[in-house]
Design a protein around this motif. Sequence first.
Motif, PDB file in Angstrom:
ATOM      1  N   THR A 173       3.138   9.852   6.340  1.00 30.30           N
ATOM      2  CA  THR A 173       2.157   9.364   5.618  1.00 30.30           C
ATOM      3  C   THR A 173       1.035  10.495   5.339  1.00 30.30           C
ATOM      4  OG1 THR A 173       1.182   9.146   8.026  1.00 30.30           O
ATOM      5  CG2 THR A 173       1.899   6.892   6.843  1.00 30.30           C
ATOM      6  N   LEU A 198       1.265   7.694   1.624  1.00 27.08           N
ATOM      7  CA  LEU A 198       0.455   7.376   1.918  1.00 27.08           C
ATOM      8  C   LEU A 198      -0.916   8.275   0.076  1.00 27.08           C
ATOM      9  CD1 LEU A 198      -1.697   6.077   4.467  1.00 27.08           C
ATOM     10  CD2 LEU A 198      -0.955   5.144   2.429  1.00 27.08           C
ATOM     11  N   ARG A 199      -0.371   9.202   0.580  1.00 23.65           N
ATOM     12  CA  ARG A 199      -1.074  10.594  -0.636  1.00 23.65           C
ATOM     13  C   ARG A 199       0.142  11.639  -1.219  1.00 23.65           C
ATOM     14  NH1 ARG A 199      -4.083   9.483   4.339  1.00 23.65           N
ATOM     15  NH2 ARG A 199      -6.188   9.131   4.421  1.00 23.65           N
ATOM     16  N   GLU A 237       2.609   0.899   3.992  1.00 19.31           N
ATOM     17  CA  GLU A 237       2.272   1.724   4.322  1.00 19.31           C
ATOM     18  C   GLU A 237       2.676   3.513   4.507  1.00 19.31           C
ATOM     19  OE1 GLU A 237       0.165   0.370   7.428  1.00 19.31           O
ATOM     20  OE2 GLU A 237      -0.736  -1.235   6.842  1.00 19.31           O
ATOM     21  N   GLN A 240       0.631  -1.685   0.004  1.00 19.12           N
ATOM     22  CA  GLN A 240       0.195   0.231   0.073  1.00 19.12           C
ATOM     23  C   GLN A 240       0.453   1.012   0.262  1.00 19.12           C
ATOM     24  OE1 GLN A 240      -3.461  -0.093   3.088  1.00 19.12           O
ATOM     25  NE2 GLN A 240      -4.254  -1.980   1.750  1.00 19.12           N
ATOM     26  N   LEU A 247      -1.166   5.186  -1.492  1.00 22.80           N
ATOM     27  CA  LEU A 247      -2.147   4.298  -2.455  1.00 22.80           C
ATOM     28  C   LEU A 247      -2.999   5.261  -2.313  1.00 22.80           C
ATOM     29  CD1 LEU A 247      -3.525   2.074  -2.199  1.00 22.80           C
ATOM     30  CD2 LEU A 247      -4.966   2.760   0.751  1.00 22.80           C
ATOM     31  N   TYR A 248      -2.954   6.382  -2.135  1.00 24.35           N
ATOM     32  CA  TYR A 248      -4.107   7.892  -2.482  1.00 24.35           C
ATOM     33  C   TYR A 248      -3.325   8.721  -3.143  1.00 24.35           C
ATOM     34  CZ  TYR A 248      -6.498   5.814   1.432  1.00 24.35           C
ATOM     35  OH  TYR A 248      -6.997   4.326   1.928  1.00 24.35           O
ATOM     36  N   SER A 249      -1.712   8.111  -4.036  1.00 26.05           N
ATOM     37  CA  SER A 249      -0.588   9.439  -4.715  1.00 26.05           C
ATOM     38  C   SER A 249      -1.476   9.299  -6.271  1.00 26.05           C
ATOM     39  CB  SER A 249       0.588   9.024  -4.364  1.00 26.05           C
ATOM     40  OG  SER A 249       1.433   9.903  -6.051  1.00 26.05           O
ATOM     41  N   ARG A 250      -1.626  10.834  -6.789  1.00 28.25           N
ATOM     42  CA  ARG A 250      -2.529  10.426  -8.266  1.00 28.25           C
ATOM     43  C   ARG A 250      -1.715  11.112  -9.326  1.00 28.25           C
ATOM     44  NH1 ARG A 250      -4.579   6.542  -6.446  1.00 28.25           N
ATOM     45  NH2 ARG A 250      -6.651   5.951  -6.599  1.00 28.25           N
TER      46      ARG A 250
END
Length: 301
Positions: free
Chosen positions: A44, A28-29, A25, A8, A11-14
Amino acid sequence: MNSFLGYQVALYSRTGSYNVVVGGESSLRIASSYNCVIGYSSATSLVGGGATTVVGALAGATIVSGRANTLVGCAADVGAGNVEDAVAIGSASSVGAKGGVAIGAGATAGGALSLAIGAGAQTASEGEINVINRVCGYRSAQSNKYTLELNADLTRLGGALSFLGPLVVGCLCRCRVAEGEDLLALRPGAVVVATGASCDLDGCEDLLDVDEALPVVTLCRRARDPRVFGVPAPAAPDAPQPAPAPKQPTPAAPAAPAAPDAPQPAPAPEHPTPAAPAAPDAPQPAPAPENSKINNFGVFI
């Protein structure tokens, strides 16, 4: 172009590019660029900023938008999400404001541009300096210069003097110990202070010449005493005198031969030669007292 490795991770990285994230973990962003994050559950909350390096499990948990931070060590962190240019090295080390540096386990640099070095060292104000709670100082806001002080018991400096290293220059001069001082306490390595008095070799304090005046000193018993004069050093032994050269015997001149058939004069009657009186022994200098008050001291300038 990112490199992610772990469960993970990001996980939320665009968005964001040129990032390296390793550890389950972590980050995450993440949405900024040129970041390097290594360690389980590290950075995190990191989103913006960029150019940040975080190495260690649980490190950088508070960073959100701070830029150009370097955090190394388990749970190394910053005090706020927008702190920039911070350096925290050591387990649980922390920097609370821009440009702070904390090095050592549990070290905390709370003020901007402050420096805390050593396990548990702490600073709270801007420009403050704390090195293992021994060297403390601050930066003047008016002159932008730093003032440092050595926080140590001068009677117990011992090897701590080596910390000053090339800042200390030593020379030797003679002093006289104050009356009533414990001479055994003035061992090499102790620190003495000037009392403000002076005397000659005999202890006389009246009508002193420049060439014979000796400062009177006593053992330092107060931390950071401004009267510090120097450190006792053992007196140098007297130089050995060369042995006198042995005297060479002078050969006697040969006697002239007597003229032939010349009448020989009658020998003169022998008179006893009076013995020369023995020269009195030269006065020997009085031995120095065992507890002499005169000693050599290394003077630090």
